[in-house]
Write a protein that holds these residues in place. Structure first.
Motif, PDB file in Angstrom:
ATOM      1  N   PRO A 134      56.364 -60.768  23.485  1.00  0.00           N
ATOM      2  CA  PRO A 134      57.059 -61.689  22.585  1.00  0.00           C
ATOM      3  C   PRO A 134      57.489 -63.019  23.224  1.00  0.00           C
ATOM      4  O   PRO A 134      57.270 -64.076  22.643  1.00  0.00           O
ATOM      5  N   GLN A 135      58.078 -62.992  24.407  1.00  0.00           N
ATOM      6  CA  GLN A 135      58.539 -64.235  25.016  1.00  0.00           C
ATOM      7  C   GLN A 135      57.362 -65.102  25.466  1.00  0.00           C
ATOM      8  O   GLN A 135      57.398 -66.333  25.335  1.00  0.00           O
ATOM      9  N   LYS A 138      56.049 -66.746  22.358  1.00  0.00           N
ATOM     10  CA  LYS A 138      56.959 -67.826  21.945  1.00  0.00           C
ATOM     11  C   LYS A 138      56.748 -69.064  22.821  1.00  0.00           C
ATOM     12  O   LYS A 138      56.647 -70.190  22.313  1.00  0.00           O
ATOM     13  N   THR A 180      58.929 -64.830  15.041  1.00  0.00           N
ATOM     14  CA  THR A 180      58.947 -63.998  16.245  1.00  0.00           C
ATOM     15  C   THR A 180      57.917 -62.899  16.118  1.00  0.00           C
ATOM     16  O   THR A 180      57.446 -62.594  15.014  1.00  0.00           O
TER      17      THR A 180
END
Length: 187
Positions: A134-135, A138, A180
């Protein structure tokens, strides 16, 4: 928030963005989700297309098919390379197809062309993005929002047409950066 709520949250501003396209705006319709969304807004737009009629067969649009045979026809390669200032094989291959559609728009007298540029980049539409944590995803999307560029802009300017990129409108861009990735926990 449920995924359907997020879709509705994006749909409203995107429809407003698309409805602001100038009358008689063509759509460079590839048959992908990005351009099909534009056509689905039921705007009476002419659409030179690369690939598909089915995704929007019920929309009130006029199709002007542009057949592609990149193996046999290299007539626009010089224009593509000169306009983009690039010899990158991937960029040239993709941009040559775009150039064919844009030249068809010019030939048919359309002055404005809408593209689906930015959708896959901002909404993680490419399969290699699905594997990112996820990060990391992003970070990738934030970076792309700052640096991405699309060949259609330069080619349209070179032939005297105006490009419209609804998915890159500041409201759509802002929304994309709030999305997200949720990891599946199975079951």
């Amino acid at each position: 928030m449920a995924a359907t709520d997020r879709v509705a949250e994006l749909r409203r501003p995107l429809i407003d963005i698309i409805k602001r396209l100038p009358p008689g705006c063509a759509i460079s319709l590839s048959g992908g989700l990005d351009t099909s969304i534009i056509a689905e807004a039921n705007l009476p737009c002419p659409t030179p297309e690369l690939a598909a009629q089915e995704p929007v067969s019920h929309a009130p649009i006029t199709h002007a098919a542009t057949p592609l045979d990149l193996v046999r026809d290299t007539s626009l390669l010089e224009f593509t390379v000169r306009t983009l200032g690039s010899f990158d094989p991937m960029e040239i291959r993709n941009s040559d197809a775009v150039a064919r559609v844009l030249m068809e728009c010019k030939k048919l007298g359309w002055e404005n062309v809408a593209t689906g540029d930015g959708t896959d980049e901002l909404f993680a539409g490419y399969s290699f993005l699905h594997k990112l944590e996820p990060q990391a995803l992003k970070n990738y999307l934030v970076r792309m929002a700052k640096i991405m560029r699309f060949s259609a802009v330069h080619m349209l300017e070179a032939i005297g047409l105006k490009v419209w990129q609804p998915h890159l409108d500041p409201k759509a861009l802002e929304f994309a950066l709030t999305c997200t990735k949720r990891l599946s926990t199975g079951g």
